[in-house]
Write a protein that holds these residues in place. Structure first.
Motif, PDB file in Angstrom:
ATOM      1  N   TYR A  31      39.309 -72.514 -71.695  1.00 58.59           N
ATOM      2  CA  TYR A  31      40.574 -72.178 -71.103  1.00 58.59           C
ATOM      3  C   TYR A  31      41.228 -73.471 -71.551  1.00 58.59           C
ATOM      4  CZ  TYR A  31      37.971 -76.143 -68.573  1.00 58.59           C
ATOM      5  OH  TYR A  31      37.259 -77.604 -68.461  1.00 58.59           O
ATOM      6  N   TYR A  63      48.996 -74.419 -63.929  1.00 53.42           N
ATOM      7  CA  TYR A  63      47.519 -73.034 -63.982  1.00 53.42           C
ATOM      8  C   TYR A  63      46.701 -73.311 -65.081  1.00 53.42           C
ATOM      9  CZ  TYR A  63      50.010 -72.666 -69.354  1.00 53.42           C
ATOM     10  OH  TYR A  63      50.324 -72.850 -70.145  1.00 53.42           O
ATOM     11  N   GLN A  98      44.128 -70.997 -67.409  1.00 51.94           N
ATOM     12  CA  GLN A  98      43.880 -69.860 -68.388  1.00 51.94           C
ATOM     13  C   GLN A  98      42.924 -69.650 -69.015  1.00 51.94           C
ATOM     14  OE1 GLN A  98      47.293 -67.194 -68.336  1.00 51.94           O
ATOM     15  NE2 GLN A  98      45.473 -65.653 -69.148  1.00 51.94           N
ATOM     16  N   LYS A 117      43.940 -65.632 -65.154  1.00 54.59           N
ATOM     17  CA  LYS A 117      45.199 -67.056 -64.562  1.00 54.59           C
ATOM     18  C   LYS A 117      45.411 -67.397 -63.223  1.00 54.59           C
ATOM     19  CE  LYS A 117      49.818 -68.269 -66.189  1.00 54.59           C
ATOM     20  NZ  LYS A 117      51.009 -68.260 -66.852  1.00 54.59           N
ATOM     21  N   THR A 118      45.008 -68.772 -63.047  1.00 53.18           N
ATOM     22  CA  THR A 118      45.052 -69.541 -61.644  1.00 53.18           C
ATOM     23  C   THR A 118      46.017 -69.911 -62.019  1.00 53.18           C
ATOM     24  OG1 THR A 118      42.846 -69.293 -61.201  1.00 53.18           O
ATOM     25  CG2 THR A 118      44.115 -70.475 -59.932  1.00 53.18           C
ATOM     26  N   GLU A 119      47.309 -70.215 -60.787  1.00 49.73           N
ATOM     27  CA  GLU A 119      48.446 -71.088 -60.667  1.00 49.73           C
ATOM     28  C   GLU A 119      48.520 -71.751 -59.711  1.00 49.73           C
ATOM     29  OE1 GLU A 119      52.265 -69.059 -61.333  1.00 49.73           O
ATOM     30  OE2 GLU A 119      51.699 -67.695 -62.841  1.00 49.73           O
TER      31      GLU A 119
END
Length: 170
Positions: free
Chosen positions: A57, A68, A70, A78-80
């Motif tokens: 990641y 973020y 990814q 994808k986590t923001e």
């Protein structure tokens, strides 16, 4: 050609000046800036798995607070996240606290000493290939420093990377 004799204090001063100029030339490694806009800060982690192991990641945190995570691989989710200025300053202080800017760039070489039969100490260096690693980077305006962490070494950088990861991975 006329040779002038210089007094001893003048000769010593010339020697000190010559040595300090040489030291400055040798110590020309970049140093982090003393001041920089918060908007020009970026912290990142690139986690790479060992050969043939799926996963990995990338984490990035920008000076505007936008961050973020990814995931790599088949499903690159994808986590923001929005990070406060205080949390970002806390992370920057951690980089300075662990003397991150003075660490070696790479910890993929494992050194070990051993005692040979003739009572000589020998140093061996092995490059650890195909192991997972984390590349922890910080950018402060035009200055950038990265350290590749292998087998949780150096420990301080590994702990800082874990602290950054906890912001995204619960």
């Amino acid at each position: 050609m006329k040779i002038h004799k210089l007094p001893l204090p003048a000769l010593l001063l010339l020697g000190v000046l010559a040595m300090s100029n040489h030291a400055e030339a040798v110590d020309a490694t970049p140093v982090p800036p003393a001041q920089y806009p918060l908007a020009e800060v970026e912290i990142s982690i690139l986690h790479q798995t060992g050969h043939g192991v799926p996963g990995g990641y990338e984490i990035a945190i920008h000076g505007d607070g936008h961050g973020y995570l990814q995931n790599a691989g088949v499903n690159p989710a994808k986590t923001e996240l929005q990070i406060s200025n205080d949390a970002l300053l806390d992370l920057l202080n951690d980089f300075y606290r662990i003397h991150f800017f003075e660490l070696a760039d790479n910890y993929q070489v494992k050194k070990q000493v051993l005692l040979r039969d003739n009572a000589l100490v020998a140093t061996m260096a092995m490059k650890m290939a195909d192991v997972g690693s984390k590349k922890l980077c910080v950018r402060l305006a035009d200055y950038r420093k990265c350290v590749t962490i292998v087998n949780n070494q150096p420990a301080e950088a590994s702990q800082l990377a874990a602290k950054i990861e906890k912001l995204f991975i619960h």
